[in-house]
Enzyme design. Structure first.
Site, short mmCIF file in Angstrom:
data_model
loop_
_atom_site.label_atom_id
_atom_site.label_comp_id
_atom_site.label_asym_id
_atom_site.label_seq_id
_atom_site.Cartn_x
_atom_site.Cartn_y
_atom_site.Cartn_z
N PHE A 1 0.81 -1.22 0.00
CA PHE A 1 0.00 0.00 0.00
C PHE A 1 0.84 1.27 0.00
CE2 PHE A 1 0.86 -0.29 4.58
CZ PHE A 1 1.11 1.03 4.88
N GLU B 1 -4.93 -4.01 -1.98
CA GLU B 1 -6.38 -3.75 -1.94
C GLU B 1 -6.68 -2.44 -1.22
OE1 GLU B 1 -4.59 -5.94 -0.49
OE2 GLU B 1 -5.48 -6.82 1.32
N GLU C 1 9.13 -4.53 13.08
CA GLU C 1 8.78 -3.40 12.23
C GLU C 1 7.50 -2.77 12.76
OE1 GLU C 1 7.63 -4.28 8.13
OE2 GLU C 1 8.72 -2.48 7.51
N LYS D 1 -0.99 -6.92 -9.40
CA LYS D 1 -2.00 -7.01 -8.33
C LYS D 1 -1.58 -6.02 -7.25
CE LYS D 1 -3.02 -8.31 -4.70
NZ LYS D 1 -3.40 -7.37 -3.60
N CYS E 1 9.78 1.48 3.81
CA CYS E 1 10.69 0.40 4.20
C CYS E 1 12.10 0.94 4.40
CB CYS E 1 10.69 -0.68 3.14
SG CYS E 1 11.37 -0.10 1.59
N SER F 1 5.31 -7.04 3.27
CA SER F 1 5.87 -7.39 4.57
C SER F 1 6.66 -8.69 4.48
CB SER F 1 4.73 -7.54 5.59
OG SER F 1 3.86 -8.56 5.15
P1 NAD Z 1 1.51 -6.78 2.92
O1 NAD Z 1 2.55 -7.82 2.99
O2 NAD Z 1 0.38 -6.83 3.88
O3 NAD Z 1 0.81 -6.80 1.45
C1 NAD Z 1 1.57 -6.77 0.28
C2 NAD Z 1 0.77 -7.40 -0.85
O4 NAD Z 1 0.54 -8.79 -0.54
C3 NAD Z 1 -0.60 -6.78 -1.08
O5 NAD Z 1 -0.84 -6.72 -2.45
C4 NAD Z 1 -1.56 -7.75 -0.38
O6 NAD Z 1 -2.82 -7.80 -1.00
C5 NAD Z 1 -0.86 -9.08 -0.55
N1 NAD Z 1 -1.09 -10.01 0.56
C6 NAD Z 1 -1.39 -9.70 1.84
N2 NAD Z 1 -1.46 -10.83 2.59
C7 NAD Z 1 -1.19 -11.86 1.75
C8 NAD Z 1 -1.08 -13.29 1.94
N3 NAD Z 1 -1.27 -13.84 3.13
N4 NAD Z 1 -0.77 -14.05 0.86
C9 NAD Z 1 -0.56 -13.49 -0.34
N5 NAD Z 1 -0.64 -12.14 -0.57
C10 NAD Z 1 -0.95 -11.33 0.47
O7 NAD Z 1 2.26 -5.37 2.97
P2 NAD Z 1 1.63 -3.92 3.12
O8 NAD Z 1 1.08 -3.77 4.49
O9 NAD Z 1 0.76 -3.60 1.95
O10 NAD Z 1 2.95 -3.01 2.95
C11 NAD Z 1 3.80 -2.69 4.01
C12 NAD Z 1 4.98 -3.62 4.07
O11 NAD Z 1 5.70 -3.57 2.84
C13 NAD Z 1 6.00 -3.22 5.13
O12 NAD Z 1 6.43 -4.39 5.78
C14 NAD Z 1 7.12 -2.59 4.33
O13 NAD Z 1 8.39 -2.64 4.95
C15 NAD Z 1 7.09 -3.41 3.10
N6 NAD Z 1 7.74 -2.73 1.98
C16 NAD Z 1 8.97 -3.18 1.63
C17 NAD Z 1 9.65 -2.56 0.61
C18 NAD Z 1 11.02 -3.03 0.21
O14 NAD Z 1 11.53 -2.55 -0.77
N7 NAD Z 1 11.65 -3.95 0.92
C19 NAD Z 1 9.07 -1.49 -0.07
C20 NAD Z 1 7.79 -1.06 0.30
C21 NAD Z 1 7.13 -1.70 1.34
#
Ligand code: NAD
Length: 513
Positions: free
Chosen positions: A178, A205, A404, A202, A310, A255
């Site tokens: 997000f 959401e 985090e 994708k 991040c 994450s």
């Molecule tokens: P998230 O892991 O909750 O979601 C990421 C994506 O995965 C979304 O599209 C979501 O719909 C999907 N998703 C969620 N749960 C899932 C599951 N169980 N199985 C499959 N797909 C699933 O992350 P978020 O809350 O949207 O974003 C924040 C996180 O992203 C933080 O941990 C941040 O550090 C990380 N992030 C990392 C970087 C990097 O470059 N390392 C960059 C940006 C964000």
């Protein structure tokens, strides 16, 4: 995929008045799925789940998405496979032409795009625009692909030549978080498309609208149909994508917990995978650091995008007597006010999660020297806000020092030596960024060589490499090989064909022929 577009608001943050509410003691918050409690509906016509899209700025509904099921994914993959038949054969110099036009269209429409990011994500308009511009650097890099990837030929035996051809993989996918609705997708699709793949995105959401606008601009730029598609949904949609045999590779950013699962499931299904995960970035300050620079820099690293980056500062480790730096950081942090010059937190559950960490640190004996709990913004009471926060004096093993938090919260640890600070940085499970504040080159060089992170900052709190220097962390911040942009990005989305040829029958004979 049916998507209901709603209003998108243009928002000015600096004009918003801020009121502080008294702190109420809460139970520690569970980490809940973001759309939990958002009254998911079932579309009576199709039985599909419908997830509302809520603006974190004021809690108002913006839109809703229909969750794509396995059949919808199958349809998208079929369309992408058909588009690949001609796109994969198109010379790179032609493939990048729509990307040149796309970059221009993004710039022409940047104010509207930034307002859209602000409405669905909650960051300030300036931050939204900066994220878009950072993503466009990858588009620039993709446009240069014909110049970067010109190949090479070498005579490897008398009369025998070898050359390498870089080829697309086919239908590929991206799954994004997000926090950067425009930038993170642009880490992926420009290079994937320029190298000849067709791409299915994708998005989160929680922020699904900006990618649709980018899809429209790609179409306006002349990208052929179905070379870039957006599917909407959550976990079930991602799983259907990972299980689909027609998708050759997928990149994930999100994450660590989810990234690990996504990576293994994709690898298990035979895909090429790269998953970037979460972070816990450590910033080390030594007594010779420039006080003013350090205070400003640390503060903007903690509070930029309300800490939902991040690359954000998360733990500050002070070495020896850094009390003047700490005083200056506290002063700076108090100047950053949620709803005025700092944006919103993505959801109510995220706000509760962040405040839960602060509550538990306080219960464990930490001093909350700047307290961002209980913030509410006048005229935006429905929005989700947490103010700048400093947690000082937790033990090294406390959750605030290791997990985090993903909010504008700085955890401060104090040690006596640089080696102790480096040891703390090294034992944290993540490895995105590590930063040193010093005016001594030897100290900086030592830290750079000893810290266990993929991106090192020296007097820079958010050491995001500018393209063409590539982006990617280490340890539990990344699963799979290579960075997501730059040369590694090009390698990830391609396979190489090695050709060995002899056209001179009389060429010298050896073990090859
Ligand atoms: P998230 O892991 O909750 O979601 C990421 C994506 O995965 C979304 O599209 C979501 O719909 C999907 N998703 C969620 N749960 C899932 C599951 N169980 N199985 C499959 N797909 C699933 O992350 P978020 O809350 O949207 O974003 C924040 C996180 O992203 C933080 O941990 C941040 O550090 C990380 N992030 C990392 C970087 C990097 O470059 N390392 C960059 C940006 C964000």
């Amino acid at each position: 995929m049916e998507v209901h577009r709603g209003r998108t608001t243009g928002l000015t943050f600096d004009s918003v008045a801020v009121g502080l509410r008294p702190l109420t003691v809460k139970e520690p918050a569970e980490f809940t799925a973001p759309h939990e409690g958002r009254n998911q509906d079932i579309d009576p016509a199709t039985g599909a789940r419908v997830i509302p899209v809520i603006s974190p700025v004021d809690g108002s509904p913006l839109s809703a998405i229909t969750v794509a099921d396995a059949d919808s994914i199958d349809q998208a993959v079929k369309q992408a496979a058909t588009a690949f038949e001609s796109w994969g054969e198109t010379p790179a110099k032609e493939r990048v032409q729509p990307l040149y036009r796309f970059k221009q269209l993004m710039e022409d429409n940047i104010a509207e795009l930034a307002a859209g990011v602000t409405a669905e994500n909650g960051k300030t308009p300036d931050e939204s625009e900066a994220g878009i511009r950072k993503g466009l650097e990858v588009v620039e890099n993709a446009c240069a692909l014909p110049f970067i990837e010109k190949g090479g030929l070498q005579e490897v035996s008398p009369g025998v030549d070898c050359h390498i051809r870089r080829l697309p993989l086919g239908v590929v996918a991206g799954i994004t978080p997000f926090n950067f609705p425009a930038m993170v997708p642009m880490w992926m699709f420009p290079l994937a498309i320029a190298t000849g793949n067709t791409f299915i995105l994708k998005p989160s959401e929680q922020t699904p609208l900006t990618p649709l606008r980018m899809r429209d601009l790609l179409a306006e730029a002349g990208l052929p149909d179905d070379v870039f598609q957006v599917v909407q949904g959550d976990r079930s949609t991602v799983e259907a994508m990972l299980d689909h045999s027609g998708i050759a590779a997928a990149a994930f950013v999100g994450s660590t917990a989810v990234g690990k699962q996504v990576y293994s499931r994709g690898i298990g299904a035979g895909k090429r995978m790269l998953a970037l995960g979460g972070a816990k970035n450590h910033l080390v300050v030594v007594p010779d650091a420039d006080v003013e620079l350090t205070a400003r820099n640390v503060t903007s690293s903690v509070t930029g995008c309300a800490g939902q980056r991040c690359m954000a500062a998360s733990v500050l480790v002070t070495v020896g007597d850094c009390s003047d730096v700490m005083d200056a950081i506290e002063t700076e942090m108090r100047q950053v006010v949620a709803g005025r010059n700092m944006g919103a937190i993505i959801s109510q559950s995220a706000k509760e999660r962040i405040e839960g960490y602060i509550d538990r640190a306080e219960s464990a004996g930490a001093r909350i020297t700047v307290d961002g709990r209980g913030v509410s913004v006048a005229d935006r009471e429905g929005g989700f806000y947490v103010g700048s926060t400093i947690i000082d004096g937790v033990a090294v093993g406390h959750e605030c020092a290791g997990e985090e938090i993903f909010g504008p919260v700085l955890t401060v640890l104090h040690v006596d030596t640089l080696e102790e600070a480096i040891a703390i940085e090294n034992t944290n499970r993540y490895g995105n960024a590590a930063v040193i504040y010093t005016t001594n080159g030897a100290t900086a060089r030592h830290f750079e060589q000893q810290a266990s992170a993929g991106m090192i900052g020296i007097n820079i709190g958010v050491p995001v490499p500018r393209e063409p220097y590539s982006f990617g962390g280490w340890n539990d911040s990344r699963f799979g090989a290579g960075d997501i942009t730059g040369e590694d990005g090009i390698a990830f989305w391609t396979k190489t064909r090695k050709v060995t040829q002899k056209w001179t029958p009389g060429a010298a004979r050896n073990w090859m022929s």
